[in-house]
Design an enzyme around this catalytic site. Structure first.
Site, PDB file in Angstrom:
ATOM      1  N   GLN A  20       0.810  -1.216   0.000  1.00  9.15           N
ATOM      2  CA  GLN A  20       0.000   0.000   0.000  1.00  9.15           C
ATOM      3  C   GLN A  20       0.850   1.276   0.000  1.00  9.15           C
ATOM      4  O   GLN A  20       0.369   2.349  -0.325  1.00  9.15           O
ATOM      5  CB  GLN A  20      -0.966  -0.031   1.175  1.00  9.15           C
ATOM      6  CG  GLN A  20      -2.056  -1.079   0.969  1.00  9.15           C
ATOM      7  CD  GLN A  20      -2.960  -1.242   2.171  1.00  9.15           C
ATOM      8  OE1 GLN A  20      -2.638  -1.985   3.086  1.00  9.15           O
ATOM      9  NE2 GLN A  20      -4.075  -0.561   2.168  1.00  9.15           N
ATOM     10  N   HIS A 108       0.544  -9.756   3.500  1.00  8.36           N
ATOM     11  CA  HIS A 108      -0.540  -8.767   3.634  1.00  8.36           C
ATOM     12  C   HIS A 108      -1.203  -8.621   2.261  1.00  8.36           C
ATOM     13  O   HIS A 108      -0.917  -7.702   1.493  1.00  8.36           O
ATOM     14  CB  HIS A 108       0.018  -7.436   4.137  1.00  8.36           C
ATOM     15  CG  HIS A 108      -1.038  -6.486   4.633  1.00  8.36           C
ATOM     16  ND1 HIS A 108      -1.099  -6.009   5.935  1.00  8.36           N
ATOM     17  CD2 HIS A 108      -2.096  -5.924   4.006  1.00  8.36           C
ATOM     18  CE1 HIS A 108      -2.134  -5.207   6.078  1.00  8.36           C
ATOM     19  NE2 HIS A 108      -2.757  -5.131   4.911  1.00  8.36           N
ATOM     20  N   ASN A 151      -2.164 -11.348   7.315  1.00  8.85           N
ATOM     21  CA  ASN A 151      -3.102 -10.291   7.619  1.00  8.85           C
ATOM     22  C   ASN A 151      -4.481 -10.679   7.096  1.00  8.85           C
ATOM     23  O   ASN A 151      -4.634 -11.006   5.913  1.00  8.85           O
ATOM     24  CB  ASN A 151      -2.682  -8.977   6.937  1.00  8.85           C
ATOM     25  CG  ASN A 151      -3.688  -7.880   7.246  1.00  8.85           C
ATOM     26  OD1 ASN A 151      -3.768  -7.418   8.381  1.00  8.85           O
ATOM     27  ND2 ASN A 151      -4.496  -7.488   6.268  1.00  8.85           N
ATOM     28  N   GLU A 152      -5.474 -10.665   7.964  1.00 12.27           N
ATOM     29  CA  GLU A 152      -6.881 -10.849   7.596  1.00 12.27           C
ATOM     30  C   GLU A 152      -7.102 -12.006   6.624  1.00 12.27           C
ATOM     31  O   GLU A 152      -7.583 -11.817   5.496  1.00 12.27           O
ATOM     32  CB  GLU A 152      -7.437  -9.542   7.010  1.00 12.27           C
ATOM     33  CG  GLU A 152      -7.319  -8.386   7.982  1.00 12.27           C
ATOM     34  CD  GLU A 152      -7.852  -7.055   7.438  1.00 12.27           C
ATOM     35  OE1 GLU A 152      -8.191  -6.988   6.252  1.00 12.27           O
ATOM     36  OE2 GLU A 152      -7.926  -6.094   8.227  1.00 12.27           O
TER      37      GLU A 152
HETATM   38  O1  IFM Z   1      -6.153  -0.921   4.181  1.00 16.73           O
HETATM   39  C1  IFM Z   1      -6.700  -2.040   4.793  1.00 16.73           C
HETATM   40  C2  IFM Z   1      -5.608  -2.968   5.300  1.00 16.73           C
HETATM   41  O2  IFM Z   1      -4.759  -3.357   4.267  1.00 16.73           O
HETATM   42  C3  IFM Z   1      -6.213  -4.196   5.908  1.00 16.73           C
HETATM   43  N1  IFM Z   1      -7.205  -3.847   6.879  1.00 16.73           N
HETATM   44  C4  IFM Z   1      -8.217  -2.897   6.539  1.00 16.73           C
HETATM   45  C5  IFM Z   1      -7.560  -1.645   5.972  1.00 16.73           C
HETATM   46  C6  IFM Z   1      -8.644  -0.616   5.593  1.00 16.73           C
HETATM   47  O3  IFM Z   1      -9.497  -1.140   4.638  1.00 16.73           O
END
Ligand code: IFM
Length: 415
Positions: A20, A108, A151-152
């Site tokens: 990002q 991520h 991540n997630e």
């Molecule tokens: O930008 C994302 C991040 O990469 C993962 N969690 C949620 C954020 C906001 O949408």
């Protein structure tokens, strides 16, 4: 389960992810969404990292969560880029010199393009390929105690295997379950590998948890939907850490049990919390579900239309407490151009966090998402999550009022 976090300081930090801020010419997302390849300058952090790390010092955080971009480290299947590894090591060294605890996320959302083309997560060999990467990282990188393997993972599966809006762009529940199993196998193995090379490591995933509620409380179908979603989205991963099985519950059938070797393979739980979602049964929508955000508490909606619902943080922390491991809020933040809204968001969530700690919940850290404005998945560059704004033309970073407020909050709260 282990409940030791050696450092007794509460971790006050900010969180980012490599892609990002940095983009990558070798990542699957670069071809998936052309915003970054059309504007390569906006991924300036890879060159401006020293300036950006100074912002951490300026803020006064004692921890920083960031990720390694796998596709930079392994741009081709059998090629390792040692300069990329040295780059991430330099970031870690700068953090340590400044007494800032690094927390590294290994995965991520993004992948090397070769990986997603040849070994997408539903294919069994994906496990070996990911673990080769983990092995390379562990044999070269020093000084990291806190690790997030994925991540997630559920957002990755929803986007990549059910909605089809993220790579590999599938819409197939059977493949989604294969991918889920392979990802969790990777977590379990990576957990062991990290511990055998760093005995006092703290390893977790960052689990995105949401407050989920029926749209119409009186409607039994909406209530049933919210209940199923709450179980699957929030609890099934927690239960997998408790039991070593993912239970996929169907409303009118027996549940499916998927064995996953991750029982107790967690030293803390990373919780990412943003919002509440209301769910409504609508037979004309995909899978019969319609989602909506409503401004019920009067905090308003974010620029992305998400409800601001601070009390939901207490709810998800309560769910997560059943694991009996320390909790760290690894992400919490708001997309808005308004500093006033950002400050209100931050204050209201940290008030709830403080209340949870006073009630005895074992929360050991809070990471605000995010340090600087960055690319938001599928949304582009206008979702302003940063404590520092970025002018994507001049690349200038400027503190928002929320940055000053966060510095003040970290000093004034006794956690
Ligand atoms: O930008 C994302 C991040 O990469 C993962 N969690 C949620 C954020 C906001 O949408």
């Amino acid at each position: 389960m282990k409940t030791e976090i050696a450092s007794d300081r509460f971790l006050w930090g900010v969180a980012t992810s490599a892609f990002q801020l940095e983009g990558s010419p070798y990542a699957d997302w670069t071809t998936w969404d052309s915003v970054l390849s059309d504007n390569p300058d906006v991924t300036s952090h890879y060159t401006l990292y020293k300036e950006d790390l100074k912002l951490l010092k300026e803020l006064g955080v004692n921890a920083y969560r960031f990720s390694f971009e796998w596709s930079r480290i392994q741009p081709r299947e059998n090629v390792w880029d040692y300069e990329a590894l040295a780059h991430y090591q330099e970031i870690i060294d700068i953090l340590i010199e400044n007494n800032i605890e690094p927390m590294v996320t290994l995965h991520h959302f993004t992948h090397p393009l070769w990986f997603i083309k040849k070994y997408p997560w539903h294919e069994y060999p994906s496990i070996r390929k990911f673990l080769d990467y983990v092995d390379k990282v562990l044999s070269t990188i020093r000084g990291v105690k806190y690790w997030i393997t994925f991540n997630e993972p559920y957002v990755l599966l929803l986007g990549g295997y059910l909605e089809g809006c993220m790579p590999p762009g599938k819409r197939d529940a059977v493949l989604a379950l294969d991918a889920l199993r392979n990802i969790l196998v990777c977590h379990g193995q990576a957990y062991d590998m990290i511990h055998s090379s760093i005995p006092d490591a703290m390893v977790s995933v960052a689990h995105n948890m949401a407050a989920l509620a029926p749209w119409r409380r009186w409607n039994p179908m909406d209530r049933l939907l919210a209940k199923i979603a709450k179980y699957f989205y929030n609890h099934s991963l927690l239960d997998a850490f408790l039991t070593g099985k993912v239970y996929v519950k169907f409303p009118f059938r027996k549940s499916l049990e998927i064995p996953v070797p991750i029982k107790d393979k967690l030293d803390f739980l990373g919780v990412n919390y943003y919002t509440r979602v209301h769910m409504r049964f609508n037979p004309f929508k995909k899978m019969g579900v319609e989602l909506r955000h409503r401004d019920i508490d009067g905090y308003g909606l974010t620029d992305m239309g998400w409800e601001i619902h601070p009390r939901g943080l207490e709810k998800v922390l309560r769910y997560a407490s059943k694991l009996d491991v320390p909790l760290i809020i690894t992400e919490n933040g708001i997309a808005t151009h308004s500093s006033r809204k950002k400050i209100r968001f931050m204050k209201s969530h940290i008030d709830i966090l403080e209340r949870c700690v006073r009630k005895g919940m074992d929360v050991r850290g809070y990471f605000y998402w995010s340090l600087i404005d960055n690319y938001e998945w599928l949304q582009g560059l206008d979702s302003r999550f940063g404590l520092y704004t970025v002018d994507f033309t001049t690349l200038e970073r400027k503190p928002t009022k929320a940055a000053f407020y966060y510095s003040y909050l970290m000093k004034s709260r006794n956690l």
